[in-house]
Scaffold this active site. Structure first.
Site, PDB file in Angstrom:
ATOM      1  N   PRO A   2     -30.146 -69.001  51.505  1.00 31.12           N
ATOM      2  CA  PRO A   2     -31.237 -69.535  50.696  1.00 31.12           C
ATOM      3  C   PRO A   2     -31.170 -68.981  49.276  1.00 31.12           C
ATOM      4  O   PRO A   2     -31.007 -67.776  49.080  1.00 31.12           O
ATOM      5  CB  PRO A   2     -32.488 -69.032  51.432  1.00 31.12           C
ATOM      6  CG  PRO A   2     -32.028 -68.770  52.829  1.00 31.12           C
ATOM      7  CD  PRO A   2     -30.612 -68.302  52.700  1.00 31.12           C
ATOM      8  N   GLU A   3     -31.267 -69.874  48.299  1.00 33.22           N
ATOM      9  CA  GLU A   3     -31.249 -69.464  46.901  1.00 33.22           C
ATOM     10  C   GLU A   3     -32.677 -69.506  46.368  1.00 33.22           C
ATOM     11  O   GLU A   3     -33.622 -69.725  47.124  1.00 33.22           O
ATOM     12  CB  GLU A   3     -30.280 -70.350  46.127  1.00 33.22           C
ATOM     13  CG  GLU A   3     -28.865 -70.275  46.717  1.00 33.22           C
ATOM     14  CD  GLU A   3     -27.839 -71.147  45.999  1.00 33.22           C
ATOM     15  OE1 GLU A   3     -27.983 -71.379  44.790  1.00 33.22           O
ATOM     16  OE2 GLU A   3     -26.881 -71.595  46.666  1.00 33.22           O
ATOM     17  N   HIS A  91     -32.422 -65.582  68.910  1.00 36.45           N
ATOM     18  CA  HIS A  91     -32.324 -65.350  67.471  1.00 36.45           C
ATOM     19  C   HIS A  91     -33.668 -64.975  66.842  1.00 36.45           C
ATOM     20  O   HIS A  91     -33.755 -64.849  65.622  1.00 36.45           O
ATOM     21  CB  HIS A  91     -31.741 -66.572  66.777  1.00 36.45           C
ATOM     22  CG  HIS A  91     -30.380 -66.955  67.273  1.00 36.45           C
ATOM     23  ND1 HIS A  91     -29.326 -66.070  67.287  1.00 36.45           N
ATOM     24  CD2 HIS A  91     -29.907 -68.117  67.797  1.00 36.45           C
ATOM     25  CE1 HIS A  91     -28.251 -66.667  67.785  1.00 36.45           C
ATOM     26  NE2 HIS A  91     -28.579 -67.902  68.102  1.00 36.45           N
ATOM     27  N   ARG A 110     -27.569 -64.680  62.084  1.00 36.17           N
ATOM     28  CA  ARG A 110     -26.546 -63.705  61.695  1.00 36.17           C
ATOM     29  C   ARG A 110     -27.034 -62.252  61.726  1.00 36.17           C
ATOM     30  O   ARG A 110     -26.231 -61.329  61.631  1.00 36.17           O
ATOM     31  CB  ARG A 110     -26.042 -64.030  60.276  1.00 36.17           C
ATOM     32  CG  ARG A 110     -25.542 -65.466  60.092  1.00 36.17           C
ATOM     33  CD  ARG A 110     -24.216 -65.715  60.775  1.00 36.17           C
ATOM     34  NE  ARG A 110     -23.137 -65.035  60.091  1.00 36.17           N
ATOM     35  CZ  ARG A 110     -22.487 -65.526  59.033  1.00 36.17           C
ATOM     36  NH1 ARG A 110     -22.823 -66.704  58.522  1.00 36.17           N
ATOM     37  NH2 ARG A 110     -21.504 -64.852  58.488  1.00 36.17           N
ATOM     38  N   ARG A 262     -15.265 -67.770  47.232  1.00 33.75           N
ATOM     39  CA  ARG A 262     -16.299 -68.781  47.471  1.00 33.75           C
ATOM     40  C   ARG A 262     -15.768 -70.178  47.188  1.00 33.75           C
ATOM     41  O   ARG A 262     -15.073 -70.399  46.193  1.00 33.75           O
ATOM     42  CB  ARG A 262     -17.527 -68.525  46.588  1.00 33.75           C
ATOM     43  CG  ARG A 262     -18.272 -67.251  46.929  1.00 33.75           C
ATOM     44  CD  ARG A 262     -19.365 -67.017  45.910  1.00 33.75           C
ATOM     45  NE  ARG A 262     -20.138 -65.819  46.192  1.00 33.75           N
ATOM     46  CZ  ARG A 262     -21.300 -65.811  46.839  1.00 33.75           C
ATOM     47  NH1 ARG A 262     -21.807 -66.952  47.296  1.00 33.75           N
ATOM     48  NH2 ARG A 262     -21.961 -64.687  47.038  1.00 33.75           N
TER      49      ARG A 262
END
Length: 273
Positions: A2-3, A91, A110, A262
């Site tokens: 998420p940015e 999760h 993750r 990237r």
């Protein structure tokens, strides 16, 4: 990951859901996510009321008045609110039982997310240590210091922007969009950019991140906001994820290269080195 637009959208959703709610109890299934004292996290949070939901760059801030939690979602973190029973899910890692009977759950496939419980007086020092740049708004992201920093750096412009030191919030998606809009090749050394190109990068950073916020972020893989809704910014992306498609500006084929490990999307015609 998420940015800034996605994190801001999550913040707005959590604000609607959580403001004024008090934590009654909590459970942490992955202690390594707590980067400050684990015992303090368990013992100091019950009884705390959420007075504000704030954000700094890609960091969410749960504001309890004297205490704050700084939450970084990393790659896959998300928050879910359950009004009754919480379903089993391997999760689901943190559970905050609230005074209205609901449960705020932190989910992270993750397990990279982090939580810091701090006195509010420590907040400024925390972000100073992170060397976090200004927010990408016209009021806070001033051009002259940005230009000066670019002129003194020989790093490629994309990795430099991703460091978060010059401006907070850019990640892989939005930096590709910014550099395409600014007609700048991602590998160009910052100090080799013309002043006109530097100004375009600055202005497009503000414009595109603000557009991302307005569109609720980009749902590319697993991102959802705190209300369980998809963002729509993915419908406005011009270059990210468009490998082999025509550039919207010149119709040349978008290509994908590796830069600093990237995946990087660009138009080889519009974004010449």
């Amino acid at each position: 990951m998420p940015e800034l637009p996605e994190v801001e959208t999550v913040r707005r959703g959590l604000e609607k859901l959580l403001l004024g709610r008090t934590i009654l109890s909590l459970e942490v299934k992955v202690p390594k996510m707590i980067k400050t004292s684990y015992d303090s996290f368990l013992h100091d949070l019950p009884g705390q009321t959420i007075q504000a939901m704030r954000r700094r760059g890609k960091y969410l801030i749960f504001d309890f008045g004297q205490l704050i939690i700084i939450s970084h979602l990393r790659m896959e973190g998300k928050y879910l609110l359950f009004t009754d029973q919480v379903p089993d899910n391997k999760h689901f890692h943190l559970f905050f039982k609230l005074d209205d009977g609901s449960t705020l759950v932190y989910q992270d496939v993750r397990k990279f997310g982090t939580f810091d419980l701090l006195d509010r007086k420590q907040e400024e020092a925390y972000f100073t240590r992170k060397k976090l740049g200004p927010e990408p708004t016209k009021k806070t992201f001033k051009y002259v210091p940005f230009e000066r920093a670019l002129m003194h750096s020989g790093k490629s412009i994309k990795p430099l922007l991703l460091e978060q030191k010059l401006v907070a919030g850019l990640g892989n998606i939005y930096v590709d969009e910014v550099l395409w809009a600014a007609k700048v090749h991602p590998e160009t050394p910052a100090n080799k950019l013309s002043k006109a190109a530097m100004k375009r990068v600055h202005d497009q950073t503000i414009a595109i991140l603000q557009l991302g916020i307005a569109k609720g972020g980009s749902t590319i893989r697993t991102y959802r906001n705190a209300l369980g809704e998809d963002g729509t910014m993915q419908n406005y992306l011009q270059v990210y994820g468009k490998t082999g498609q025509p550039c919207p500006r010149c119709a040349s084929m978008i290509v994908k290269i590796k830069l600093g490990g990237r995946g990087t999307h660009l138009c080889p015609h519009c974004q010449k080195r």
